[in-house]
Design an enzyme around this catalytic site. Structure first.
Site, PDB file in Angstrom:
ATOM      1  N   SER A   1      58.725  33.407  35.404  1.00 44.35           N
ATOM      2  CA  SER A   1      58.393  33.132  36.721  1.00 44.35           C
ATOM      3  C   SER A   1      57.343  33.552  37.203  1.00 44.35           C
ATOM      4  O   SER A   1      56.101  34.178  36.300  1.00 44.35           O
ATOM      5  CB  SER A   1      59.392  34.498  37.284  1.00 44.35           C
ATOM      6  OG  SER A   1      58.997  34.457  38.765  1.00 44.35           O
TER       7      SER A   1
ATOM      8  N   TYR B   1      63.241  42.813  39.379  1.00 40.78           N
ATOM      9  CA  TYR B   1      63.248  41.471  38.871  1.00 40.78           C
ATOM     10  C   TYR B   1      61.769  40.892  38.183  1.00 40.78           C
ATOM     11  O   TYR B   1      61.704  40.503  36.965  1.00 40.78           O
ATOM     12  CB  TYR B   1      63.245  40.592  40.130  1.00 40.78           C
ATOM     13  CG  TYR B   1      63.189  39.244  39.804  1.00 40.78           C
ATOM     14  CD1 TYR B   1      64.211  38.378  38.761  1.00 40.78           C
ATOM     15  CD2 TYR B   1      62.160  38.156  40.005  1.00 40.78           C
ATOM     16  CE1 TYR B   1      64.010  37.000  38.771  1.00 40.78           C
ATOM     17  CE2 TYR B   1      62.007  37.097  39.784  1.00 40.78           C
ATOM     18  CZ  TYR B   1      62.804  36.207  38.950  1.00 40.78           C
ATOM     19  OH  TYR B   1      62.698  34.974  38.739  1.00 40.78           O
TER      20      TYR B   1
END
Length: 258
Positions: A132, A145
């Protein structure tokens, strides 16, 4: 040349779009869904798209599912499944943090350890981790996350160096803020445990950050291009504007005060 490609988290978003397009191009795609309803829905999607897709159930918290998925002999392993849990680091329940690592990191690592020995034996293969932009920079209130994605960056980098001697390639894809629904559910995830009366840090309104998300087709197109390719960059980040933002963040870390 057609390849056998196993993709985790293929029931929606980047995984679904990538699986269907790679199958359309003639690859043997083993696509995984977390639940049986997702498996059946993805099979229906493949029929409607007129492509052949092998769909299996893979819950990354289920060791039996992981063992089954690990029995496949694949050319490319795409580790795409993931969850996003919102919340301030000092408030988020540790259960949520542990589950995030179990799914995003440890479940995938268990799958890697089942499949990669076959790649080593034949001296060929590729592992693609979906990281990400949050694996490069940090988004406040998404610390858990981002921590899983930072872990993926470290694991992928180590694997790349360790497996090169066996002819195995390792790469990452690093999506920014795309409108797959993933960011929206992640932004909402904290509501089951968050209490504004007892929280140490008040949660912000995520709404403005979810407006005008990018079209996921840009990331899917990039994934479809690099997954079967022999030659491409180690890291593929989209949208391209995010690349400069990530580089700026890394530079800032060396100059900002504590």
């Amino acid at each position: 040349m057609p390849q056998t490609i196993l993709i985790t988290g293929a029931s929606s978003g980047f995984g679904r779009g990538t699986a269907l397009e790679l199958a359309r191009q003639g690859h043997h795609v083993v696509a995984t869904g977390e639940t049986w309803p997702q498996v059946r829905s993805l099979r229906a999607d493949a029929r409607n798209a007129g492509v052949t897709l092998e769909v299996i159930k893979l819950n990354l918290l289920d060791s039996i599912d992981i063992e089954h998925a690990g029995s496949f002999d694949v050319d490319v392993l795409v580790l795409n499944a993931g969850v996003m849990e919102g919340g301030a680091v000092v408030d988020i329940p540790l259960q949520r943090v542990r589950e995030s690592f179990d799914i995003n990191v440890f479940g995938h690592l268990q799958l890697v350890q089942a499949i990669v020995p076959k790649m080593i034996a034949r001296k060929r293969g590729k592992i693609v981790w979906t990281s990400s932009m949050g694996g490069i920079l940090v988004v406040p209130f998404l610390g858990a996350y981002c921590a899983t994605k930072h872990a993926i960056e470290a694991i992928a980098g180590s694997m790349k160096a360790e497996l090169e001697q066996f002819g195995i390639k390792v790469a990452t894809v690093n999506p920014g803020v795309f409108g797959t629904g993933f960011n929206d559910t992640g932004a909402e995830s904290y509501v089951q445990w968050y209490d504004p009366e007892t929280a140490q840090v008040p949660m912000p309104d995520f709404g403005p950050s979810l407006v005008d998300q990018y079209d996921p087709a840009e990331m899917i197109d990039a994934m479809v291009e690099i997954i079967p390719a022999d030659d491409h960059l180690y890291r593929t980040m989209r949208p391209l504007a995010t690349v400069e933002a990530a580089k700026d963040w890394q530079n800032t870390e060396w100059t900002q005060k504590a």
